[in-house]
Motif scaffolding. Structure first.
Motif, PDB file in Angstrom:
ATOM      1  N   TRP A  44       0.846  -1.198   0.000  1.00 15.75           N
ATOM      2  CA  TRP A  44       0.000   0.000   0.000  1.00 15.75           C
ATOM      3  C   TRP A  44       0.872   1.234   0.000  1.00 15.75           C
ATOM      4  O   TRP A  44       2.072   1.162   0.299  1.00 15.75           O
ATOM      5  N   SER A  45       0.283   2.371  -0.307  1.00 12.63           N
ATOM      6  CA  SER A  45       0.976   3.651  -0.180  1.00 12.63           C
ATOM      7  C   SER A  45      -0.086   4.719   0.016  1.00 12.63           C
ATOM      8  O   SER A  45      -0.978   4.882  -0.819  1.00 12.63           O
ATOM      9  N   LYS A  46       0.011   5.430   1.129  1.00  6.63           N
ATOM     10  CA  LYS A  46      -0.978   6.456   1.497  1.00  6.63           C
ATOM     11  C   LYS A  46      -2.397   5.907   1.625  1.00  6.63           C
ATOM     12  O   LYS A  46      -3.377   6.609   1.351  1.00  6.63           O
ATOM     13  N   LEU A  84       2.418  -5.923   5.742  1.00  6.72           N
ATOM     14  CA  LEU A  84       3.643  -6.037   6.538  1.00  6.72           C
ATOM     15  C   LEU A  84       3.351  -6.000   8.048  1.00  6.72           C
ATOM     16  O   LEU A  84       4.057  -6.632   8.837  1.00  6.72           O
ATOM     17  N   GLU A  85       2.309  -5.286   8.436  1.00  3.31           N
ATOM     18  CA  GLU A  85       1.953  -5.222   9.869  1.00  3.31           C
ATOM     19  C   GLU A  85       1.429  -6.549  10.411  1.00  3.31           C
ATOM     20  O   GLU A  85       1.235  -6.697  11.610  1.00  3.31           O
ATOM     21  N   ASP A  86       1.171  -7.499   9.512  1.00  3.93           N
ATOM     22  CA  ASP A  86       0.759  -8.836   9.962  1.00  3.93           C
ATOM     23  C   ASP A  86       1.956  -9.742  10.207  1.00  3.93           C
ATOM     24  O   ASP A  86       1.796 -10.856  10.682  1.00  3.93           O
ATOM     25  N   VAL A 133      11.310   1.455  -2.908  1.00  4.02           N
ATOM     26  CA  VAL A 133      11.874   0.217  -2.361  1.00  4.02           C
ATOM     27  C   VAL A 133      11.123  -1.021  -2.862  1.00  4.02           C
ATOM     28  O   VAL A 133      11.696  -1.852  -3.575  1.00  4.02           O
ATOM     29  N   GLU A 134       9.863  -1.136  -2.529  1.00  4.49           N
ATOM     30  CA  GLU A 134       9.152  -2.393  -2.787  1.00  4.49           C
ATOM     31  C   GLU A 134       9.000  -2.713  -4.273  1.00  4.49           C
ATOM     32  O   GLU A 134       9.284  -3.842  -4.703  1.00  4.49           O
ATOM     33  N   ALA A 135       8.563  -1.723  -5.067  1.00  2.00           N
ATOM     34  CA  ALA A 135       8.330  -1.985  -6.490  1.00  2.00           C
ATOM     35  C   ALA A 135       9.603  -2.485  -7.188  1.00  2.00           C
ATOM     36  O   ALA A 135       9.535  -3.237  -8.152  1.00  2.00           O
TER      37      ALA A 135
END
Ligand code: N1C
Length: 244
Positions: free
Chosen positions: A92-94, A111-113, A191-193
């Motif tokens: 996700w982003s924003k 990621l929070e999981d 970073v992620e992409a």
């Protein structure tokens, strides 16, 4: 006098422009680790929460808060690599809250999981050279002080590992109510992409805030930019404008 104030301002605990460390940081990390390993994912009960808390603290305690490196967090990441099963990852982003809801409703994971994402979610932290305590007054701000602060580097390195390990078909929830739904300066964008190693397909969902005019769409230039990054990595791409 003025020089005295100047000296205090630039050497004191109050000199940074970001929020100070969260009160009881270490205790919260320890408690969240226990909760996660015992209740949220009981299959991870063998994780050493004391060691994980120690590794987290050692990464930044007594260090210059503007000199964080990925290596500082390596021992911590080695204790709790952020992995999720193939086809389950949501980026996700924003759109943090919305993405979490979206993931939860479909049995997918953000990621929070993962353990480390869960531990650090919503907290802030930094240390102080020559002190074994955290700085609760202020921490470096990414823009105003330094980008290599411990908080930012943590999310960057953790997000990098999360993306590297994602596999199969994954999703990203982006915000279509801002100018660039795909922001190449965000963690997702920079970073992620760029670190999707085993991802076969990325499905983007552009969510539009019902109260606001849509400002970006799947046919906009920011999404084209994401598409071209993925083309270069041989990742298939789909995008849907989703009016909630
Ligand atoms: O910079 P962003 O979003 O694009 O980062 C989000 C992206 C997600 O896909 C996550 O996997 O990177 C990961 N991530 C987190 O999970 C996370 N939790 C909390 C990145 N950052 C995270 N944070 C904090 O929010 C951190 O302080 C970071 O700087 C912001 C990112 O918010 P964003 O710009 O909406």
């Amino acid at each position: 006098g003025a020089i005295g104030i100047y000296k205090w301002r630039y050497t004191g605990l109050n000199r940074w422009h970001g929020k100070g460390s969260t009160p009881n940081f270490q205790k919260i990390i320890q408690e969240r680790c226990d909760t996660y390993t015992q209740q949220i994912r009981p299959d991870s009960r063998s994780r050493d929460c004391q060691g994980i808390t120690q590794a987290f603290m050692s990464a930044f305690i007594s260090k210059d808060p503007c000199k964080a490196t990925k290596e500082d967090y390596q021992p911590l990441i080695d204790l709790a690599y952020p992995t999720v099963p193939c086809g389950k990852a949501v980026f996700w982003s924003k759109t943090k809250e919305l993405a979490r809801e979206y993931a939860k409703g479909r049995g997918l994971l953000t990621l929070e999981d993962t353990l480390l994402g869960f531990l650090a979610d919503g907290l802030s932290w930094c240390g102080e050279p020559g002190s074994s305590d955290l700085n609760y007054q202020s921490c470096p701000d990414w823009k105003k002080d330094c980008s290599t602060n411990y908080f930012s580097v943590f999310w960057e390195v953790l997000s990098e590992r999360f993306a590297e390990n994602a596999c199969g078909t994954v999703q990203v929830v982006l915000n279509g109510s801002i100018e660039n739904a795909f922001d190449k300066m965000s963690i997702f964008g920079r970073v992620e992409a760029h670190n999707l190693r085993s991802v076969v397909m990325l499905q983007a969902w552009l969510v539009h805030d019902p109260g606001k005019p849509p400002r970006d769409s799947c046919s906009g230039s920011s999404i084209k930019e994401l598409e071209s990054i993925l083309n270069g990595r041989n990742v298939r791409f789909t995008c849907r404008d989703n009016l909630r």
